[in-house]
Design a protein around this motif. Structure first.
Motif, PDB file in Angstrom:
ATOM      1  N   ASP B  71       0.823  -1.208   0.000  1.00  0.00           N
ATOM      2  CA  ASP B  71       0.000   0.000   0.000  1.00  0.00           C
ATOM      3  C   ASP B  71       0.858   1.259   0.000  1.00  0.00           C
ATOM      4  N   GLN B  72       1.931   1.218   0.774  1.00  0.00           N
ATOM      5  CA  GLN B  72       2.716   2.444   0.979  1.00  0.00           C
ATOM      6  C   GLN B  72       3.896   2.583   0.029  1.00  0.00           C
ATOM      7  N   ALA B  73       4.486   1.464  -0.363  1.00  0.00           N
ATOM      8  CA  ALA B  73       5.755   1.550  -1.091  1.00  0.00           C
ATOM      9  C   ALA B  73       5.643   1.199  -2.570  1.00  0.00           C
ATOM     10  N   TYR B  74       4.520   0.645  -2.992  1.00  0.00           N
ATOM     11  CA  TYR B  74       4.338   0.317  -4.414  1.00  0.00           C
ATOM     12  C   TYR B  74       3.209   1.167  -4.983  1.00  0.00           C
ATOM     13  N   GLY B  75       3.244   1.366  -6.290  1.00  0.00           N
ATOM     14  CA  GLY B  75       2.327   2.297  -6.928  1.00  0.00           C
ATOM     15  C   GLY B  75       1.047   1.684  -7.482  1.00  0.00           C
ATOM     16  N   TYR B  76       0.588   0.592  -6.902  1.00  0.00           N
ATOM     17  CA  TYR B  76      -0.652  -0.031  -7.411  1.00  0.00           C
ATOM     18  C   TYR B  76      -1.868   0.874  -7.215  1.00  0.00           C
ATOM     19  N   ASN B  77      -1.771   1.871  -6.349  1.00  0.00           N
ATOM     20  CA  ASN B  77      -2.893   2.790  -6.146  1.00  0.00           C
ATOM     21  C   ASN B  77      -3.243   3.579  -7.398  1.00  0.00           C
ATOM     22  N   LEU B  78      -2.280   3.755  -8.291  1.00  0.00           N
ATOM     23  CA  LEU B  78      -2.542   4.555  -9.496  1.00  0.00           C
ATOM     24  C   LEU B  78      -2.674   3.732 -10.775  1.00  0.00           C
ATOM     25  N   GLY B  79      -2.335   2.443 -10.694  1.00  0.00           N
ATOM     26  CA  GLY B  79      -2.420   1.642 -11.917  1.00  0.00           C
ATOM     27  C   GLY B  79      -1.464   0.478 -11.872  1.00  0.00           C
ATOM     28  N   PRO B  80      -1.245  -0.150 -13.012  1.00  0.00           N
ATOM     29  CA  PRO B  80      -0.367  -1.318 -13.059  1.00  0.00           C
ATOM     30  C   PRO B  80       1.084  -0.949 -12.724  1.00  0.00           C
ATOM     31  N   SER B  89       8.101 -16.771 -12.957  1.00  0.00           N
ATOM     32  CA  SER B  89       8.365 -17.274 -14.300  1.00  0.00           C
ATOM     33  C   SER B  89       7.063 -17.697 -14.972  1.00  0.00           C
ATOM     34  N   GLY B  90       7.172 -18.125 -16.211  1.00  0.00           N
ATOM     35  CA  GLY B  90       6.007 -18.635 -16.941  1.00  0.00           C
ATOM     36  C   GLY B  90       4.899 -17.608 -17.093  1.00  0.00           C
ATOM     37  N   ASP B  91       3.683 -18.069 -16.984  1.00  0.00           N
ATOM     38  CA  ASP B  91       2.535 -17.188 -17.193  1.00  0.00           C
ATOM     39  C   ASP B  91       2.370 -16.143 -16.098  1.00  0.00           C
ATOM     40  N   THR B  92       3.046 -16.368 -14.980  1.00  0.00           N
ATOM     41  CA  THR B  92       2.931 -15.398 -13.883  1.00  0.00           C
ATOM     42  C   THR B  92       4.255 -14.649 -13.664  1.00  0.00           C
ATOM     43  N   THR B  93       4.993 -14.460 -14.755  1.00  0.00           N
ATOM     44  CA  THR B  93       6.271 -13.736 -14.658  1.00  0.00           C
ATOM     45  C   THR B  93       6.073 -12.299 -14.199  1.00  0.00           C
ATOM     46  N   PHE B  94       5.065 -11.636 -14.747  1.00  0.00           N
ATOM     47  CA  PHE B  94       4.888 -10.205 -14.496  1.00  0.00           C
ATOM     48  C   PHE B  94       3.724  -9.972 -13.546  1.00  0.00           C
ATOM     49  N   ARG B  95       3.976  -9.247 -12.501  1.00  0.00           N
ATOM     50  CA  ARG B  95       2.973  -9.012 -11.465  1.00  0.00           C
ATOM     51  C   ARG B  95       2.491  -7.568 -11.522  1.00  0.00           C
ATOM     52  N   THR B  96       1.731  -7.253 -12.544  1.00  0.00           N
ATOM     53  CA  THR B  96       1.260  -5.879 -12.721  1.00  0.00           C
ATOM     54  C   THR B  96       0.100  -5.515 -11.803  1.00  0.00           C
ATOM     55  N   THR B  97      -0.423  -6.522 -11.089  1.00  0.00           N
ATOM     56  CA  THR B  97      -1.538  -6.253 -10.174  1.00  0.00           C
ATOM     57  C   THR B  97      -1.114  -6.416  -8.712  1.00  0.00           C
ATOM     58  N   TYR B  98      -1.867  -5.778  -7.864  1.00  0.00           N
ATOM     59  CA  TYR B  98      -1.642  -5.848  -6.410  1.00  0.00           C
ATOM     60  C   TYR B  98      -1.695  -7.302  -5.932  1.00  0.00           C
ATOM     61  N   ALA B  99      -2.681  -8.057  -6.395  1.00  0.00           N
ATOM     62  CA  ALA B  99      -2.832  -9.457  -5.969  1.00  0.00           C
ATOM     63  C   ALA B  99      -1.600 -10.283  -6.341  1.00  0.00           C
ATOM     64  N   GLY B 100      -1.067 -10.046  -7.520  1.00  0.00           N
ATOM     65  CA  GLY B 100       0.111 -10.783  -7.960  1.00  0.00           C
ATOM     66  C   GLY B 100       1.345 -10.451  -7.131  1.00  0.00           C
ATOM     67  N   ALA B 101       1.466  -9.210  -6.746  1.00  0.00           N
ATOM     68  CA  ALA B 101       2.610  -8.808  -5.921  1.00  0.00           C
ATOM     69  C   ALA B 101       2.487  -9.389  -4.506  1.00  0.00           C
ATOM     70  N   LEU B 102       1.299  -9.316  -3.957  1.00  0.00           N
ATOM     71  CA  LEU B 102       1.089  -9.870  -2.602  1.00  0.00           C
ATOM     72  C   LEU B 102       1.390 -11.365  -2.582  1.00  0.00           C
ATOM     73  N   ALA B 103       0.903 -12.072  -3.596  1.00  0.00           N
ATOM     74  CA  ALA B 103       1.167 -13.516  -3.690  1.00  0.00           C
ATOM     75  C   ALA B 103       2.662 -13.791  -3.738  1.00  0.00           C
ATOM     76  N   TYR B 104       3.381 -12.987  -4.480  1.00  0.00           N
ATOM     77  CA  TYR B 104       4.826 -13.216  -4.584  1.00  0.00           C
ATOM     78  C   TYR B 104       5.509 -13.088  -3.221  1.00  0.00           C
ATOM     79  N   PHE B 105       5.117 -12.106  -2.466  1.00  0.00           N
ATOM     80  CA  PHE B 105       5.820 -11.852  -1.203  1.00  0.00           C
ATOM     81  C   PHE B 105       5.428 -12.831  -0.092  1.00  0.00           C
ATOM     82  N   VAL B 106       4.142 -13.209  -0.019  1.00  0.00           N
ATOM     83  CA  VAL B 106       3.721 -14.050   1.122  1.00  0.00           C
ATOM     84  C   VAL B 106       2.951 -15.304   0.706  1.00  0.00           C
ATOM     85  N   GLY B 107       2.829 -15.569  -0.594  1.00  0.00           N
ATOM     86  CA  GLY B 107       2.171 -16.788  -1.043  1.00  0.00           C
ATOM     87  C   GLY B 107       0.686 -16.818  -0.682  1.00  0.00           C
TER      88      GLY B 107
END
Lengths: 185, 185, 185, 185
Positions: B71-80, B89-107
């Motif tokens: 919420d505080q350190a990434y810019g998902y509040n304004l867009g991808p 890697s693979g189909d989930t290489t790029f985490r342009t969404t908040y959900a994808g970033a959260l999953a990466y950090f804490v599964g």
């Protein structure tokens, strides 16, 4: 490729700021408050120089200096400048071209009615900013400018400037709106 | 109107810089080298905090902290956000969404294969910038990041960050490309 | 986190432009020429609305509308605006604060000498740009503005505007220098 | 003064957009989505050209073309470029200088271990953006790039680019982070 620009850029060995990152090369395109002050100081100095050159070397010397000032301090090299000079009016109110700006400062162009603002014998320049905004490579200022002529008469104008720092690291005026103070009478 | 933002802005009485312009109000939207250093320091601190919270409070505490960080350190509040995490890697290489970033950090998200990068017990963070570019409200950095886990093992990654200073004066990550060093073998 | 901003951003499925990159999410912070036109149109419409509300609902209604205009169309939410109104002079020439701008448009503030510029019964608005510059999220315009009052009298002013597109996607005036045409007499 | 730049700029008679402002001169410094697409297309075309020139004219011809590409498509003219090539590692991971970039593409520099990435006989180039951000004169892209060599083998890389539009109107790469996909094995 013009690699000579390299040395003119703000390439800084940022060893003090980045304690964990010695030797990081930094490239900074932003304009700074110090840039703004330098540009504002330079504008007045240039105007007085043209007046001085007019006294010492006549219209030819004044015109040569005015060309130098426009080349170095105004952004006509990249496109139209938004320039509304203090005493311009009518169909020639806006001087978006180099020719229009030169005519305003030193006259001598039949397409413009100007007698030459910079030829008025200015001897002193002061400014007082009411506010400054910095946005990337662009800085905007608004405030008063006070010009003193050779008879000691002071002309005060309301002045807005836009300064842009180019890829060559030079700061140039891209917007200049100058107007006499409103009088109810 | 949210006038409370006013106090959060860099409103400076620029009395020292503008000797001829006392009391000029200054509004500066630009990101600075000091902002970059603070953001880079904060990123590592946040990663270690999530790991620490995982040890002390389990996955719930770690997830709550990770949400705060995003919420505080990434810019998902304004867009991808342009985010390519180290181990994605693979189909989930790029985490342009908040959900994808959260999953990466804490599964914990069945839509992503992640076990949680921030749960790996990180204890130490260092970075070494190879270069920094500053362009308006955006700063780009490239360099090495070294992370130490609880067993003392160091992982070194090639890291590119883009930091953007928002209208709220906060600096957020809008680009993050992390990759393991190339090995010829 | 305010994720509701997300939908307000220019998130575009750039499927047409990026033939090799279907589904790329695009976030664009730049101001456009269309944004400038919309903002210039809106300014005149707002001024006429205040005049109209003054006739139909008195000073209270006019003031309420003027507050809305300042909240939505001027950038006082982020800091000082560089505002030199047409008829302002002396110690209150520059209206860098919200209070100063409101006083100029509708009067009623003992700290400012204004009778209310927006209360003059304006009925028609036209503008003619001499030039436009677009630089990131900031656009600068210079040109003439023609205002017609209820008696059909036209006032022509030299006008410079700076419009800035904020993180909320809204375009606001951050610079406004207005002056009566210079007259040699 | 280089007034020849004038014609290269985006000087537009914005007669269609500004219905009330015929003949307004417009100067626009912003990078566009179309600029991004053109630059991404050009990068792949240039890589294939170097490979083709290597086959037809040997290392000398390939090197000459690589120099042209770096001069025109990369931002070394203004300062360090943030360049992490796909196969670079160790002390020469980051190629912030022109010499380091040239060595990566065509080899032949004893200070760098490269055999020449562009000499690998590339015949086809595709890209697929996961996201694009546009911020003033700077655009950031992230996505996949697929390169096919003369044997039909496809190499897929995770690619981040930063493109900047200069005062000369040319778009150049100022950031380039390329990495092989992460493999758990």
């Amino acid at each position: 490729m013009n690699r000579s620009l390299f040395s003119a850029r703000q390439l800084v060995i940022a060893s003090t700021l980045f304690s964990s990152s010695l030797l990081a090369a930094e490239l900074n395109h932003n304009i700074t408050a110090a840039d703004v002050k330098a540009a504002q100081d330079a504008w007045g100095k240039a105007l007085i120089q043209i007046s001085s050159d007019h006294r010492s070397g006549g219209i030819e010397k004044a015109t040569a200096t005015a060309r130098q000032v426009l080349d170095q301090a105004y952004g006509y090299n990249l496109g139209p400048v938004l320039f509304k000079p203090t005493l311009a009016s009518g169909d020639t109110t806006f001087r978006t071209t180099y020719a229009g700006a030169l005519a305003y400062f030193v006259g001598g162009n039949p397409q413009f009615p100007d007698k030459g603002f910079a030829l008025k014998g200015w001897t002193k320049y002061e400014y007082k900013n009411a506010g400054v905004q910095i946005n990337g490579d662009l800085a905007l200022t608004m405030g008063h400018v006070m010009l003193t002529d050779q008879d000691g008469k002071v002309t005060k104008v309301d002045k807005t400037w836009g300064f842009r720092k180019g890829d060559d690291g030079k700061v140039r005026i891209v917007l200049h709106h100058s107007s006499l103070p409103y009088s109810a009478n």
